[in-house]
Motif scaffolding. Structure first.
Motif, PDB file in Angstrom:
ATOM      1  N   TYR A 272     -10.467  -4.308   7.654  1.00 34.63           N
ATOM      2  CA  TYR A 272     -11.665  -3.587   7.203  1.00 34.63           C
ATOM      3  C   TYR A 272     -11.679  -2.159   7.751  1.00 34.63           C
TER       4      TYR A 272
ATOM      5  N   CYS B 202      -8.798   4.600   5.242  1.00 33.75           N
ATOM      6  CA  CYS B 202      -8.066   5.004   4.032  1.00 33.75           C
ATOM      7  C   CYS B 202      -9.013   5.546   2.971  1.00 33.75           C
ATOM      8  N   ARG B 203     -10.151   4.896   2.809  1.00 33.00           N
ATOM      9  CA  ARG B 203     -11.119   5.340   1.798  1.00 33.00           C
ATOM     10  C   ARG B 203     -11.654   6.733   2.104  1.00 33.00           C
TER      11      ARG B 203
ATOM     12  N   HIS C 248       0.833  -1.205   0.000  1.00 27.60           N
ATOM     13  CA  HIS C 248       0.000   0.000   0.000  1.00 27.60           C
ATOM     14  C   HIS C 248       0.871   1.260   0.000  1.00 27.60           C
TER      15      HIS C 248
ATOM     16  N   PHE D 230      -7.233  -4.100   1.621  1.00 28.64           N
ATOM     17  CA  PHE D 230      -8.216  -4.927   2.331  1.00 28.64           C
ATOM     18  C   PHE D 230      -8.060  -6.405   1.974  1.00 28.64           C
TER      19      PHE D 230
ATOM     20  N   THR E 124      -9.067  -0.003   6.134  1.00 29.73           N
ATOM     21  CA  THR E 124      -9.450   0.282   4.751  1.00 29.73           C
ATOM     22  C   THR E 124     -10.505   1.380   4.695  1.00 29.73           C
TER      23      THR E 124
ATOM     24  N   ASN F  17      -6.691   0.870  -2.144  1.00 30.12           N
ATOM     25  CA  ASN F  17      -7.348   0.597  -0.861  1.00 30.12           C
ATOM     26  C   ASN F  17      -8.050  -0.762  -0.852  1.00 30.12           C
ATOM     27  N   ASP F  18      -8.671  -1.119  -1.959  1.00 28.30           N
ATOM     28  CA  ASP F  18      -9.294  -2.444  -2.051  1.00 28.30           C
ATOM     29  C   ASP F  18      -8.238  -3.543  -1.933  1.00 28.30           C
TER      30      ASP F  18
END
Length: 141
Positions: free
Chosen positions: A114, A120-121, A67, A89, A117, A85-86
């Motif tokens: 989760y 981050c999103r 990441h 996860f 993530t 980001n996906d």
């Protein structure tokens, strides 16, 4: 934040766990990764804060390694931001598989992946755009 030995071990863990996107690490020497990778948490956090977050979530460090590199290569696009980001996860879920299905730590790590993530999103775009600016691109919505 990391020693060269720790970077080498994290790189090897990415291979062992067959994490998605691990190929991105091949472009960099361990010394270069040492400069790029800051543990878990955004580079705008002070180092002591990132160290605390990393100590709390050590199983997710290999996912964070990939990441961090993706963020350092940011072109500022929303599409690549979502993918990075996906990937964090899904790689976090792979890291959780280090624990047996009956070990509650496995599910705790899944939840940590989760939760990080989601953070981050919602808040990572602020850090994504500076990566793009460092790489000579303009921030793209």
């Amino acid at each position: 934040m990391y020693t060269l030995e720790e970077i080498a071990a994290l790189r090897q863990k990415c291979v062992e766990l067959r994490l998605e996107g691990r190929e991105i690490l091949e472009k960099y020497s361990d010394a270069e990764l040492q400069k790029i990778c800051n543990g878990i948490g955004p580079e705008l956090f002070p180092e002591w804060a990132r160290k605390i977050i990393t100590v709390i979530h050590p199983v997710l460090e290999p996912a964070a390694l990939i990441h961090d590199v993706e963020f350092s290569e940011s072109d500022g696009s929303a599409e690549k931001f979502v993918r990075a980001n996906d990937r964090f996860f899904s790689n976090g879920l792979c890291c959780a598989m280090a624990y047996a299905w009956y070990d509650l730590r496995r599910y705790a790590v899944c939840f940590q992946a989760y939760r990080l993530t989601v953070l981050c999103r919602h808040f990572g775009l602020f850090c994504w755009h500076p990566g793009a600016l460092r790489n000579g691109g303009a921030a793209k919505g």
